[in-house]
Design an enzyme around this catalytic site. Structure first.
Site, PDB file in Angstrom:
ATOM      1  N   ASN A 158      40.428  45.117  38.434  1.00  0.00           N
ATOM      2  CA  ASN A 158      41.304  44.800  39.566  1.00  0.00           C
ATOM      3  C   ASN A 158      42.735  45.025  39.085  1.00  0.00           C
ATOM      4  O   ASN A 158      43.298  44.187  38.385  1.00  0.00           O
ATOM      5  CB  ASN A 158      41.072  43.345  39.981  1.00  0.00           C
TER       6      ASN A 158
ATOM      7  N   HIS B 143      40.766  41.009  52.277  1.00  0.00           N
ATOM      8  CA  HIS B 143      39.970  39.958  51.612  1.00  0.00           C
ATOM      9  C   HIS B 143      38.471  40.119  51.905  1.00  0.00           C
ATOM     10  O   HIS B 143      37.702  39.159  51.833  1.00  0.00           O
ATOM     11  CB  HIS B 143      40.403  38.543  52.043  1.00  0.00           C
TER      12      HIS B 143
ATOM     13  N   ARG C  62      38.224  47.235  42.375  1.00  0.00           N
ATOM     14  CA  ARG C  62      38.708  46.717  43.642  1.00  0.00           C
ATOM     15  C   ARG C  62      39.757  47.701  44.163  1.00  0.00           C
ATOM     16  O   ARG C  62      40.741  47.990  43.483  1.00  0.00           O
ATOM     17  CB  ARG C  62      39.354  45.356  43.430  1.00  0.00           C
TER      18      ARG C  62
ATOM     19  N   GLU D 152      34.930  37.451  43.997  1.00  0.00           N
ATOM     20  CA  GLU D 152      35.058  38.853  44.397  1.00  0.00           C
ATOM     21  C   GLU D 152      34.582  39.783  43.277  1.00  0.00           C
ATOM     22  O   GLU D 152      34.028  40.846  43.546  1.00  0.00           O
ATOM     23  CB  GLU D 152      36.524  39.154  44.740  1.00  0.00           C
TER      24      GLU D 152
ATOM     25  N   ARG E 174      54.474  35.490  51.511  1.00  0.00           N
ATOM     26  CA  ARG E 174      54.505  36.351  52.702  1.00  0.00           C
ATOM     27  C   ARG E 174      54.535  35.480  53.959  1.00  0.00           C
ATOM     28  O   ARG E 174      53.943  34.408  53.966  1.00  0.00           O
ATOM     29  CB  ARG E 174      53.267  37.254  52.739  1.00  0.00           C
TER      30      ARG E 174
END
Ligand code: AMP
Length: 404
Positions: free
Chosen positions: A8, A180, A92, A378, A240
């Site tokens: 990742n 996600h 990823r 993940e 964010r």
């Protein structure tokens, strides 16, 4: 030992995880690590299966100038110190564009296709693709699999997938992709074991980490998400803003003279909990602070999650279960309690003791909807996809292609 390596990659760090291939479809966790401070103050850290730290090594900036060199150093360390020999690498990749609805074995053609989505995710996609390219150069026979954050949402209906802008922009890729997805897919996979009575029903999953979004699932499939064209839409996050009137962006550019790059930097790095509190993006710090601005930032976070939960419940035509996951969702007892209270109108009732114990079931017996805490994974999802794809394609090499 034959292993799957999961990668990742970000702009200044590479996270990696190795899983031993233990049986026909079995994966055993071996090592989780990351190289931080790439090009500045590189530092390799990793933990083993028992959680103990097994390396903490610093490098000179020129030793690890970029993501590929970070990955190669980590790979050499895995091979030499732990005899971990990846037979495939799962990556990823943030954007799979409008067409990829599942992971894909990387070829030169696939890589060229994924390059096309760089403009859709300019901050993330180039960093995701760089290690794929460098591994392909160094180990051309090593199979690599791209797993997308967008893929799980590709079954959305056209109404969910669109913005109300002139249709030609849709063809140009301006769509509500959702992100996600690997996290949501993992939760969908866990639901039958953790919440068998809800798994086929109407479920909202709240992935509340530094990035935050929610997904409406029907029968384990995504039908809507709070995130859209980029990972900026929807919930407020660590740095964010989440939902914001596009007029604010126009105002900043036209009336305040901000450049698009400065606005982008603000939207990704200075907003959300950090911007509202003026203290931190980290919920632990905000919860520990007595500053009223910290409390206000958390109030805003809870309020917006509740609003979006209502929206997704409407998309589902009701709600059978609400699942908390990711850093905040898995750990913050107080935010879970406050969000559950806001879901009272949907019939949610919290079991405070179960919540304090982090579940997995945290709803009281008289709750009309199930409330759950399910830790996401993940990396395991990527490893599973990589193994399955290789097995399907019968391409898993036994001797050749072994590398770091
Ligand atoms: P993630 O992006 O999923 O790794 O989540 C990271 C975020 O989870 C951190 O920035 C914190 O805000 C939050 N977090 C992690 N541990 C805790 C905790 N024990 N209590 C509250 N929030 C936490």
């Amino acid at each position: 030992m034959d292993s799957i390596l999961v990668v990742n990659a970000g702009s200044s760090s590479v996270k990696f995880e190795a899983f031993a291939i233990a049986g026909s479809a079995d994966l055993k966790f071996q090592v989780r690590g990351q190289m931080d401070g790439i090009g500045r103050q590189p530092r390799l850290r990793a933990r083993g299966p028992d959680g103990s730290q097994i390396v903490d090594r610093r490098f000179e900036a020129q030793q690890i100038p970029d993501v590929p060199s970070a990955l190669h150093t980590a790979g050499d360390w895995l091979r030499e110190q732990h005899e971990i020999h990846p037979v495939a690498v799962g990556h990823r990749v943030v954007h799979g564009g409008p067409n990829y609805d599942r992971p894909v074995l990387v070829t030169a053609e696939v890589l060229a296709e994924l390059e096309k989505y760089v403009p859709l995710a300019p901050l993330h996609q180039p960093n995701n693709l760089a290690p794929i390219r460098s591994i392909a150069e160094r180990f051309p026979t090593l199979p690599q699999v791209a797993c997308f954050d967008t893929a799980f949402h590709r079954g959305h209906s056209p109404v969910t997938d669109h913005y109300a802008i002139p249709e030609p922009y849709y063809a140009q890729g301006v769509r509500r992709y959702g992100f996600h997805g690997l996290s949501y897919e993992y939760i969908a996979q866990r639901l039958p074991a953790v919440a068998p009575e809800c798994a086929e029903g109407r479920v909202v999953v709240a992935h509340l980490g530094n990035g935050a979004s929610m997904c409406a699932m029907l029968g384990g499939r995504s039908i809507d998400s709070t995130m859209g064209f980029t990972a900026l839409e929807g919930l407020p996050m660590g740095t964010r803003p989440g939902q914001i009137d596009p007029g604010v962006i126009l105002f900043l550019i036209e009336q305040r003279g901000m450049s698009p790059a400065a606005v982008q930097d603000m939207l990704y790095s200075e907003c959300g909990l950090k911007g509202l509190s003026g203290i931190s993006n980290d919920v632990r710090e905000l919860e520990a602070s007595s500053n009223p601005r910290a409390a206000f930032a958390l109030d805003y976070f809870v309020h917006r999650i509740a609003l979006h939960a209502g929206m997704l419940a409407a998309a589902l035509g009701g709600l059978d279960a609400f699942v908390f996951t990711a850093g905040i969702g898995e750990n913050s007892v107080s935010l879970r309690a406050r969000i559950a209270e806001k879901l009272g109108w949907l019939g949610a009732r919290l079991d405070a003791a179960a919540n304090a114990a982090h579940g997995p079931r945290i709803s009281a017996p008289d709750s009309r909807i199930g409330l759950f805490v399910i830790p996401t994974n993940e990396e395991l999802m990527i490893a599973q996809h990589t193994l399955a794809l290789l097995r399907d394609a019968s391409t898993l090499p036994r001797q050749q292609g072994k590398s770091s």
